[in-house]
Write a protein that holds these residues in place. Sequence first.
Motif, PDB file in Angstrom:
ATOM      1  N   ALA A  93      54.466  91.491  76.088  1.00 23.30           N
ATOM      2  CA  ALA A  93      53.357  91.649  77.025  1.00 23.30           C
ATOM      3  C   ALA A  93      53.534  90.788  78.263  1.00 23.30           C
ATOM      4  O   ALA A  93      52.577  90.185  78.743  1.00 23.30           O
ATOM      5  N   GLY A  94      54.745  90.720  78.771  1.00 21.14           N
ATOM      6  CA  GLY A  94      54.982  89.829  79.909  1.00 21.14           C
ATOM      7  C   GLY A  94      54.472  88.454  79.562  1.00 21.14           C
ATOM      8  O   GLY A  94      53.878  87.767  80.387  1.00 21.14           O
ATOM      9  N   THR A  96      54.339  84.662  78.806  1.00 24.56           N
ATOM     10  CA  THR A  96      55.025  83.441  79.207  1.00 24.56           C
ATOM     11  C   THR A  96      55.152  82.492  78.025  1.00 24.56           C
ATOM     12  O   THR A  96      54.210  82.329  77.250  1.00 24.56           O
ATOM     13  N   ARG A 101      51.429  78.006  73.049  1.00 23.05           N
ATOM     14  CA  ARG A 101      51.727  79.218  72.275  1.00 23.05           C
ATOM     15  C   ARG A 101      52.813  78.959  71.240  1.00 23.05           C
ATOM     16  O   ARG A 101      52.811  79.562  70.169  1.00 23.05           O
ATOM     17  N   GLN A 140      42.867  86.706  84.603  1.00 20.93           N
ATOM     18  CA  GLN A 140      42.770  87.508  83.382  1.00 20.93           C
ATOM     19  C   GLN A 140      42.640  86.552  82.206  1.00 20.93           C
ATOM     20  O   GLN A 140      43.400  85.592  82.078  1.00 20.93           O
ATOM     21  N   THR A 143      45.355  84.183  80.017  1.00 20.40           N
ATOM     22  CA  THR A 143      46.704  84.202  80.597  1.00 20.40           C
ATOM     23  C   THR A 143      47.055  82.823  81.149  1.00 20.40           C
ATOM     24  O   THR A 143      46.199  81.936  81.245  1.00 20.40           O
ATOM     25  N   THR A 144      48.304  82.661  81.545  1.00 21.78           N
ATOM     26  CA  THR A 144      48.699  81.388  82.148  1.00 21.78           C
ATOM     27  C   THR A 144      47.944  81.162  83.457  1.00 21.78           C
ATOM     28  O   THR A 144      47.658  80.025  83.804  1.00 21.78           O
ATOM     29  N   ASP A 181      50.324  87.020  87.679  1.00 18.28           N
ATOM     30  CA  ASP A 181      51.787  87.118  87.712  1.00 18.28           C
ATOM     31  C   ASP A 181      52.264  87.909  88.933  1.00 18.28           C
ATOM     32  O   ASP A 181      51.612  88.861  89.361  1.00 18.28           O
TER      33      ASP A 181
HETATM   34  N1  GLN Z   1      52.423  85.939  81.940  1.00 19.73           N
HETATM   35  C1  GLN Z   1      51.035  85.744  81.732  1.00 19.73           C
HETATM   36  C2  GLN Z   1      50.782  85.067  80.420  1.00 19.73           C
HETATM   37  O1  GLN Z   1      51.618  85.028  79.599  1.00 19.73           O
HETATM   38  C3  GLN Z   1      50.221  87.045  81.826  1.00 19.73           C
HETATM   39  C4  GLN Z   1      50.608  88.086  80.852  1.00 19.73           C
HETATM   40  C5  GLN Z   1      49.713  89.312  80.867  1.00 19.73           C
HETATM   41  O2  GLN Z   1      48.652  89.334  81.466  1.00 19.73           O
HETATM   42  N2  GLN Z   1      50.115  90.351  80.194  1.00 19.73           N
HETATM   43  O3  GLN Z   1      49.731  84.565  80.197  1.00 19.73           O
END
Ligand code: GLN
Length: 246
Positions: A93-94, A96, A101, A140, A143-144, A181
């Motif tokens: 999910a992209g 980070t 985590r 969001q 998220t990071t 991001d």
């Molecule tokens: N890269 C950011 C994170 O890991 C957002 C990832 C996302 O919104 N899917 O928090």
Amino acid sequence: MKKLLSVVLVAALGASLLVCAGCTQQKSDLVMATNAEFPPYEYHGDDGSIIGIDAEIAQAIADEMGRNLVIEDMNFDSILAAVQSGKADMGVAGMTITEDRLESVDFSTPYATAAQVIIVKEGSDIQTPDDLAGRTIGVQLGTTGDIYADDIEDATIERFNKGFEAVQALTQDKVDAVIIDNEPAKVFVAQNDGIKIIDEAFTYEEYAIAIKKGNTDLLNDVNAAIAKLQESGELQKIVDKYITAE
Ligand code: GLN
């Protein structure tokens, strides 16, 4: 004797065919948890199916492993719990890699680099990350971007389930800036008039696949597949399909 040998061979061949017919039907599921609100990594295509860089990388990994990819779409902040509970085999999910985590899941080798960037309205007086102090910031949830916004002095944080909802809040003047991001930021800025990404990035980070702690077999298989996709150039090909170089 010759005849006996060929009978044995035919029998062996028959048995192996049977085994193979079974194995294509019995490909086990490899369940990927994601949040398909994150273009170009994962989003809904015109026909509603989930497409994007992560979806294709996960498919290629599943193919390498001879498994059947199943995508489960959920809120971003539910993904780690799904991986921990075994409801999903991997979070793609992209996502980070962060120290926090790493306490709850393991991460594969990184497959992409990214940055958190700041989106503002054109003409905004916010020109650097320092200008965010005391402002209202959209992010969001979980998220990071959310984590970093938390550290900004006197900032008010508005959290949304989808990144594009944070961007909508910006275009409607409900927030002063959005931290998100870089690649989704480019997509959202291209879709909306009157907003821009400020030059200075907020942080640099790496995306990787989250896997349940202790599931070393899967972690090793995923890492081997990523290495193979990197060496063959397949991974870059997938990225290039979704991200055009500037
Ligand atoms: N890269 C950011 C994170 O890991 C957002 C990832 C996302 O919104 N899917 O928090």
